[in-house]
Design an enzyme around this catalytic site. Sequence first.
Site, PDB file in Angstrom:
ATOM      1  N   ILE B  49      50.968 -45.396 -50.347  1.00 38.75           N
ATOM      2  CA  ILE B  49      49.868 -44.432 -50.462  1.00 38.75           C
ATOM      3  C   ILE B  49      50.168 -43.250 -49.542  1.00 38.75           C
ATOM      4  O   ILE B  49      50.126 -42.100 -49.935  1.00 38.75           O
ATOM      5  CB  ILE B  49      48.525 -45.086 -50.078  1.00 38.75           C
ATOM      6  CG1 ILE B  49      48.172 -46.173 -51.105  1.00 38.75           C
ATOM      7  CG2 ILE B  49      47.436 -44.039 -49.968  1.00 38.75           C
ATOM      8  CD1 ILE B  49      47.134 -45.832 -52.123  1.00 38.75           C
ATOM      9  N   GLU B  53      47.019 -39.753 -41.851  1.00 43.60           N
ATOM     10  CA  GLU B  53      47.733 -38.879 -40.927  1.00 43.60           C
ATOM     11  C   GLU B  53      47.039 -38.759 -39.585  1.00 43.60           C
ATOM     12  O   GLU B  53      47.555 -38.143 -38.680  1.00 43.60           O
ATOM     13  CB  GLU B  53      47.879 -37.483 -41.548  1.00 43.60           C
ATOM     14  CG  GLU B  53      48.736 -37.515 -42.803  1.00 43.60           C
ATOM     15  CD  GLU B  53      48.947 -36.153 -43.422  1.00 43.60           C
ATOM     16  OE1 GLU B  53      48.026 -35.323 -43.346  1.00 43.60           O
ATOM     17  OE2 GLU B  53      50.039 -35.920 -43.961  1.00 43.60           O
ATOM     18  N   LYS B  82      45.945 -34.837 -31.157  1.00 45.56           N
ATOM     19  CA  LYS B  82      44.556 -34.855 -31.604  1.00 45.56           C
ATOM     20  C   LYS B  82      43.703 -35.252 -30.410  1.00 45.56           C
ATOM     21  O   LYS B  82      43.850 -36.354 -29.892  1.00 45.56           O
ATOM     22  CB  LYS B  82      44.416 -35.868 -32.743  1.00 45.56           C
ATOM     23  CG  LYS B  82      42.988 -36.151 -33.167  1.00 45.56           C
ATOM     24  CD  LYS B  82      42.971 -37.154 -34.306  1.00 45.56           C
ATOM     25  CE  LYS B  82      41.557 -37.543 -34.683  1.00 45.56           C
ATOM     26  NZ  LYS B  82      41.537 -38.599 -35.707  1.00 45.56           N
ATOM     27  N   GLU B 350      36.670 -41.184 -39.369  1.00 44.17           N
ATOM     28  CA  GLU B 350      36.978 -41.382 -37.956  1.00 44.17           C
ATOM     29  C   GLU B 350      38.380 -41.968 -37.779  1.00 44.17           C
ATOM     30  O   GLU B 350      38.681 -42.617 -36.779  1.00 44.17           O
ATOM     31  CB  GLU B 350      35.918 -42.274 -37.296  1.00 44.17           C
ATOM     32  CG  GLU B 350      34.592 -41.550 -37.020  1.00 44.17           C
ATOM     33  CD  GLU B 350      34.663 -40.613 -35.793  1.00 44.17           C
ATOM     34  OE1 GLU B 350      35.654 -40.671 -35.058  1.00 44.17           O
ATOM     35  OE2 GLU B 350      33.714 -39.846 -35.599  1.00 44.17           O
TER      36      GLU B 350
END
Lengths: 235, 516
Positions: B49, B53, B82, B350
């Site tokens: 799939i 990310e 992030k 999330e």
Amino acid sequence: MSANIAPVQYQEHKALKVNVDANYKHVSNQHMIPLVASEFIQAATSFPIVFVKQRETGKFKAIALTGFDESENVVFTGDKVNANYIPLNVRRHPFSIGAVSANSEDMLLCIDLDSATVNQEQGVALFNEDETLTKEIESVGRMLTDLLAKDEATTIMVDFLVEHDLIQPADLTLRLADETKQLNGLYKVDEEALRSLEDDVALALYKKHYFPAIYAHLSSLNQIQRLLSLKAQQV
Amino acid sequence: MKSSVKDIVVVGGGTAGWLAACILAKKLNNAANELVRISLIESPDIPNIGVGEGTVPTMRETLQLIGVSEAEFIQQCDVTFKQSIKFVDWQHAPQGNKHSYYHHLFNHPHTPGVDLTPYWLSSKTAQHYADYVSYQHACCDAHLAPKKITQKEYQASLEYAYHLDAAKFSAFLAEHATKNLGVNYISATIDKVFVDDDGYIDKLSAKCGKVFQGDFFVDATGFAAKLIGETMKVGFVDKSHHLLCDTALAVQVPYQEQNTDIPPYTISTAKEAGWIWDIGLINRKGVGYVYSSNHTSDDQAENVLRGYVGEEIDNLSVRKIPMKVGYREKIWSKNCVAIGLSAGFVEPLEATALLIVEATAKLVADKLPIFGGSFEYASKSFNQAAIYGWERVIDFIKLHYYLSKRDDNSFWLDNRDHATVPDTLLERLEHWQYNVPKAADFFSHFEIFTLENYQYVLYGMNFNTQLDHAEQRFIYGNNVEKEQQKLAAYGQKLKRELVSHREYIEKVRQYGMSKI
């Protein structure tokens, strides 16, 4: 520290002289001075030699520690020199060499025109009347070319030590008169790792002549005590 | 009944399979002893799939645990940092050019135990909650990196996780697993699964005729759930009545200019029937619209995505991914555990997909009866924890929708309807109407999302906790001012020291990172 660096050129600089400052005032607000491996043995008589990470790249470089705060220098105080040995990177002032362009290998001798040592009255002239460099300045040029090669060799040595896990943090807690101070960001050779080297790494260190520099560095760490007493004297 | 485990077989080689293999190999010390053997069977015919990310900060611990170099990971998987998820337009639908937003930061309070929440609430300030309690808010808005180039691998000034290229990450983990962790790689397409009289998986056979035996099997076959679903017939607990989104349209958007600024956070923008993820990697963005097919049409969804990405989308390939929201009744059944999409799925709001893979694989390693003992007990206590985790994740995702004031589409009205909200969440929210959330409200570490996560979302969405007659809650006195000064000073220091996110990543790509 001001810097107005320009390639040395006859037309523009024919009248200039350099008056060597015996106190090397220009480094009096630096607490670290870059060193090359080939001067570790001499530098060890006067400074703690440690490794630090470069702010721009995170890569390690070797330095002589000359103070405990960002702009403190207890060795080259401005009006006194508390050292037996003057590092090449101090002596070269106000000269440096730079590549003609980013990808070029051609080097140009450069001068910091804002340096207090540069003037028109006193000291060593840059040029002879026949437009050639004076022999003193020529020797500075040779010294700088040499320094560049030594600097590259030092980078290769430091990379080798890092790659073989021979560098470790050397965080220091300093007990000063009225405070304790934590000195972070300094690194040293890991003596434990040095004692348990693989044969091939030991042989490589020997063949590359890194052992003298390593032991000079390790013995120089005791100079921190001397630096502390210099600091105490100046308070 | 089987007991003691020697051969562990992971079926499926996507990110979930390889991550699970690495974690099991490391935690069971696969490379250093002969206690267990771990094999991973990957089909050369079945595509991954490969959309996931986004990660959460546990990935930092996991990568450290399995022993990969952070610099190599950053260089090889197109990684960016992030530090937050920035939620845009979740509170209200945009009005003209006016957008509301808040950050769900990864930094916890600067001083553990000092909770500024009551002070923020009573101040009625317009300042964002996250900005009031953490300097990371300003650093995020300034697009700063979370660390300095002089800091070593995995060390940082600000909490962070990663954005990554899923396909490259999977290949990176495969290389690490086989080269450094002793995982045995097998390329084969599993065709039949054989069970013994007690219903335990005995062996697998591949199309090519090869047979693989094992004591314990990890089903990482994705939505196909070849082992846990098809073979073991473990039922699926559907949760689409809580989480209404069931489809995603995903697209990869290359940057127009080489040096495009990269936000150090995921952007999640609420739309009429769902939300759009926007993840900036080093040379492209990953963008996707997650929506409810009951509340919009595929054509309309494509329009919404086109509106976000722009005309360039016409030259890009958009993938449609159906999503089945929920999880298995048992994640671990007999001698088979499901990890990844085979175990369950919730929308990536999330970034929980890889988080659950990490948590599950670690838990399996801890509970596996290597030396004997029963699978029955191990799986029972495992499932208790794992299912509890899934339920709490669903609560937390639902919270984002339920607190919205949006009324521009039936999607939002349905999401705000009590009937679609799990009771466990409603109970907590009722309590928090009159009491600020406390660490004690989260008693289990299988909660996954805890106090700080809830605080950032609740008060980012301007949830109103009533503090009337509650002077006793202001327990810090003058220390609050001191705390605020400390925050401001540290924030200033970071702004001086940290470089831009892109600049830092470029430097790591050029110079690497120090291990010491």
